[in-house]
Motif scaffolding. Structure first.
Motif, PDB file in Angstrom:
ATOM      1  N   UNK A 157       0.261  -3.201   9.534  1.00 51.31           N
ATOM      2  CA  UNK A 157       0.408  -1.746   9.573  1.00 51.31           C
ATOM      3  C   UNK A 157       2.019  -1.649   8.909  1.00 51.31           C
ATOM      4  N   UNK A 158       1.973  -0.401   8.075  1.00 54.75           N
ATOM      5  CA  UNK A 158       3.178  -0.299   7.422  1.00 54.75           C
ATOM      6  C   UNK A 158       3.990   1.145   7.540  1.00 54.75           C
ATOM      7  N   UNK A 159       5.079   1.108   7.828  1.00 49.57           N
ATOM      8  CA  UNK A 159       5.697   2.328   7.940  1.00 49.57           C
ATOM      9  C   UNK A 159       7.041   2.232   6.805  1.00 49.57           C
ATOM     10  N   UNK A 160       7.547   1.099   6.591  1.00 51.05           N
ATOM     11  CA  UNK A 160       8.721   0.702   5.816  1.00 51.05           C
ATOM     12  C   UNK A 160       8.278   0.869   4.345  1.00 51.05           C
ATOM     13  N   UNK A 161       9.237   0.982   3.506  1.00 47.83           N
ATOM     14  CA  UNK A 161       9.068   1.254   2.099  1.00 47.83           C
ATOM     15  C   UNK A 161       9.065   0.088   1.221  1.00 47.83           C
ATOM     16  N   UNK A 162       8.374  -0.353   0.346  1.00 44.65           N
ATOM     17  CA  UNK A 162       8.599  -1.648  -0.377  1.00 44.65           C
ATOM     18  C   UNK A 162      10.040  -1.545  -1.508  1.00 44.65           C
ATOM     19  N   UNK A 163      10.432  -2.998  -1.919  1.00 48.90           N
ATOM     20  CA  UNK A 163      11.315  -2.968  -2.831  1.00 48.90           C
ATOM     21  C   UNK A 163      11.027  -3.951  -4.024  1.00 48.90           C
TER      22      UNK A 163
ATOM     23  N   UNK B 209       8.211   1.420  -8.736  1.00 44.64           N
ATOM     24  CA  UNK B 209       7.952   0.956 -10.030  1.00 44.64           C
ATOM     25  C   UNK B 209       8.523  -0.284 -10.392  1.00 44.64           C
ATOM     26  N   UNK B 210       7.824  -0.930 -11.081  1.00 50.32           N
ATOM     27  CA  UNK B 210       8.342  -2.490 -11.496  1.00 50.32           C
ATOM     28  C   UNK B 210       7.350  -2.593 -12.892  1.00 50.32           C
ATOM     29  N   UNK B 211       8.191  -3.200 -13.931  1.00 50.05           N
ATOM     30  CA  UNK B 211       7.583  -3.596 -14.871  1.00 50.05           C
ATOM     31  C   UNK B 211       6.547  -2.979 -15.490  1.00 50.05           C
ATOM     32  N   UNK B 212       6.770  -1.665 -15.579  1.00 47.08           N
ATOM     33  CA  UNK B 212       5.822  -0.760 -16.203  1.00 47.08           C
ATOM     34  C   UNK B 212       4.608  -0.356 -15.598  1.00 47.08           C
ATOM     35  N   UNK B 213       4.731  -0.627 -14.059  1.00 44.70           N
ATOM     36  CA  UNK B 213       3.440  -0.530 -13.292  1.00 44.70           C
ATOM     37  C   UNK B 213       4.003   0.424 -11.954  1.00 44.70           C
ATOM     38  N   UNK B 214       3.033   0.861 -11.199  1.00 44.59           N
ATOM     39  CA  UNK B 214       3.346   1.538  -9.851  1.00 44.59           C
ATOM     40  C   UNK B 214       2.605   1.123  -8.840  1.00 44.59           C
ATOM     41  N   UNK B 215       3.520   0.677  -7.804  1.00 49.25           N
ATOM     42  CA  UNK B 215       2.926  -0.172  -6.724  1.00 49.25           C
ATOM     43  C   UNK B 215       3.096   0.742  -5.396  1.00 49.25           C
ATOM     44  N   UNK B 216       2.023   0.678  -4.405  1.00 49.37           N
ATOM     45  CA  UNK B 216       2.167   1.069  -3.137  1.00 49.37           C
ATOM     46  C   UNK B 216       1.246   0.509  -2.302  1.00 49.37           C
ATOM     47  N   UNK B 217       1.669   0.715  -0.624  1.00 53.63           N
ATOM     48  CA  UNK B 217       0.859   0.106   0.224  1.00 53.63           C
ATOM     49  C   UNK B 217       0.587   1.195   1.143  1.00 53.63           C
ATOM     50  N   UNK B 218      -0.721   1.314   1.621  1.00 47.73           N
ATOM     51  CA  UNK B 218      -1.054   2.155   2.583  1.00 47.73           C
ATOM     52  C   UNK B 218      -0.920   1.865   4.015  1.00 47.73           C
ATOM     53  N   UNK B 219      -0.830   2.584   4.757  1.00 53.42           N
ATOM     54  CA  UNK B 219      -0.516   2.201   6.445  1.00 53.42           C
ATOM     55  C   UNK B 219      -1.331   0.908   6.875  1.00 53.42           C
ATOM     56  N   UNK B 220      -2.630   0.945   6.331  1.00 56.48           N
ATOM     57  CA  UNK B 220      -3.336  -0.403   6.730  1.00 56.48           C
ATOM     58  C   UNK B 220      -3.340  -1.506   5.837  1.00 56.48           C
ATOM     59  N   UNK B 221      -2.279  -1.454   5.169  1.00 58.32           N
ATOM     60  CA  UNK B 221      -1.897  -2.920   4.419  1.00 58.32           C
ATOM     61  C   UNK B 221      -2.764  -3.077   3.213  1.00 58.32           C
ATOM     62  N   UNK B 222      -3.321  -2.179   2.623  1.00 62.76           N
ATOM     63  CA  UNK B 222      -3.970  -2.351   1.392  1.00 62.76           C
ATOM     64  C   UNK B 222      -2.706  -1.962  -0.003  1.00 62.76           C
ATOM     65  N   UNK B 223      -2.615  -2.909  -0.785  1.00 62.37           N
ATOM     66  CA  UNK B 223      -1.464  -2.659  -1.837  1.00 62.37           C
ATOM     67  C   UNK B 223      -2.259  -2.263  -3.008  1.00 62.37           C
ATOM     68  N   UNK B 224      -1.844  -1.080  -3.729  1.00 59.22           N
ATOM     69  CA  UNK B 224      -2.504  -0.824  -4.931  1.00 59.22           C
ATOM     70  C   UNK B 224      -1.417  -0.750  -6.139  1.00 59.22           C
TER      71      UNK B 224
END
Length: 435
Positions: free
Chosen positions: A369-375, A336-351
């Motif tokens: 390709x992603x396994x680590x969680x963002x900050x 969560x950041x700035x009143x928004x929710x962010x996430x990335x799927x395993x294939x590199x698409x950020x929502x």
């Protein structure tokens, strides 16, 4: 305290940890949700620029380091491979078809590195495991991240065991290898501290439960079986999630994602307070939920992947506010950041979605390709890929790639942002990136 956190902190119990600009006390930071107060972080770097130091790491491990004062602690596993004949014999009991590695012996160790110089200061064996369960080739024998509190480091490695280390003396105060499940792909759940308890998931293919160790003695304080109906197939019963502590009706509650259900437990006793079904098959999650003052957000991971938001504010039992099955991550936790929710799927698409409705502001591919969680730090998002690329985006509704920086090796551990520097652990080395 950063201006974006007071509302969060008023409605949460973040274990018993204290937010600090110089410490990073657990996997997703000292707030437990991937948020850092660091500013002045570097914008570009490479193997030949902005690297303050680079320290090769022995063994193999995917755990995210923790930072206490001038020390960076992380876990790793020094492995001795099983013979081909031994591996074949032991894999007769494997009910899955995933690519796995089999070891004859594993030494799980805690290492301390000086934050300023990168020099290795301590190397302590926490656990020695003979003929351990196999792990998935994308996993390691040291994937769960340690947690630090009041001069002690706690490392839980599922059926391999749990250990408590005194950071001042580097003495192992206690170990416990009592709790056992068949992880199938190796352990992955990181523990959480609350009310003098070290709470961790044990969701195997054979049995599923949540348990708590007494932090003073290492004895099992309570153990609670998962009560929800499971898929009959063993592989679909397992999970690798990490709990989050929130406050509901003035009391701390352990929010615990497992296969097909998310649960709430009382931290003192392990009593189940509520559970909510996903409605669709979800299992093998390695995610940790995030939450604001109104809702809890998490991914159901494998199966029929979806991101779910639970309304919990002022409720005795949470209720599903919305669900979204587009580009739901299977391995990475949201932020969560700035009143928004962010996430990335395993294939590199950020929502980027509206937390209130789940409606997307954007869905864009950053590659990898992603396994680590963002900050999130300094109003920027940092996504670490298995190809060793860190992609930086603004924490806004606008999609814009601010930078993509590459290091040698794969990034499985999540980034750390402390004191104007980034700390990145690849499968080869630990880096301090800064000015």
């Amino acid at each position: 305290m950063p201006s974006r956190l007071p509302l969060l902190l008023s409605s949460f119990v973040f274990s018993t940890l204290t937010l600090s600009a110089t410490d990073w006390l657990e996997w997703r930071g000292s707030d437990g949700q991937g948020t850092s107060s660091a500013t002045g972080l570097p914008e570009t770097w490479s193997e030949t620029s902005s690297v303050v130091w680079k320290t090769p790491t022995p063994g193999r491990g995917h755990s995210t380091p923790v930072i206490v004062g001038d020390h960076i602690w992380f876990t790793t596993a020094v492995e001795k491979a099983a013979s081909e004949a031994e591996a074949k014999e032991r894999l007769k009991n494997n009910t899955g078809d995933q690519p796995v590695t089999v070891m004859d012996n594993v030494s799980i160790r805690a290492l301390a590195v000086d934050k300023l110089s990168g020099k290795v200061l301590h190397d302590v064996e926490l656990l020695n495991v003979k003929a351990p369960q196999w792990v998935h080739q994308l996993n390691s024998y040291a994937s769960p991240s340690p947690v630090v509190h009041e001069g002690r480091l706690y490392a839980c490695h599922g059926s391999f065991g749990t250990a408590c280390l005194d950071l001042a003396t580097q003495k192992v105060l206690w170990t416990n290898q009592e709790l056992q499940v068949m992880h199938e792909n190796g352990p992955g759940s990181t523990p959480v501290l609350c009310q003098g308890k070290l709470i961790v998931h044990f969701d195997g293919s054979d049995q599923q439960f949540i348990a708590a160790y007494d932090t003073a003695t290492g004895k099992v304080a309570w153990k609670t079986a998962r009560s929800g109906e499971m898929d009959p197939r063993p592989q679909q019963k397992k999970a690798y999630g990490t709990p989050l502590v929130v406050t509901m009706n003035g009391q701390p509650v352990i929010v615990s994602p497992a296969a097909n259900w998310i649960y709430g437990y009382a931290p003192a006793t392990g009593k189940e307070l509520w559970k909510v079904p996903y409605g669709e098959l979800g299992f093998s999650m390695s995610v940790r939920p995030v939450a604001d003052a109104q809702r809890i957000y998490f991914s159901t991971s494998f199966g029929k992947s979806q991101v779910i938001a639970l309304d919990y504010a002022g409720k005795k039992e949470p209720a599903i506010a919305w669900r979204n099955n587009k580009n739901a991550p299977k391995m990475c936790s949201p932020v969560l950041a700035g009143g928004l929710l962010f996430y990335v799927d395993d294939g590199g698409i950020v929502s980027c979605v509206d937390p209130a409705t789940g409606e997307a502001h954007y869905r864009e591919r950053i590659g990898g390709k992603f396994s680590a969680s963002p900050i999130v730090a300094d109003n920027k998002l940092y996504f670490a890929s298995r190809e060793g690329v860190i992609t930086t985006l603004p924490a806004t509704k606008e999609f814009k790639v601010l930078a993509q920086n590459t290091l040698d090796g794969s990034l499985m551990a999540s980034p750390i942002a402390v004191d104007g520097a980034l700390y990145l652990r690849t499968d080869k080395a630990l880096y301090r990136i800064g000015k």
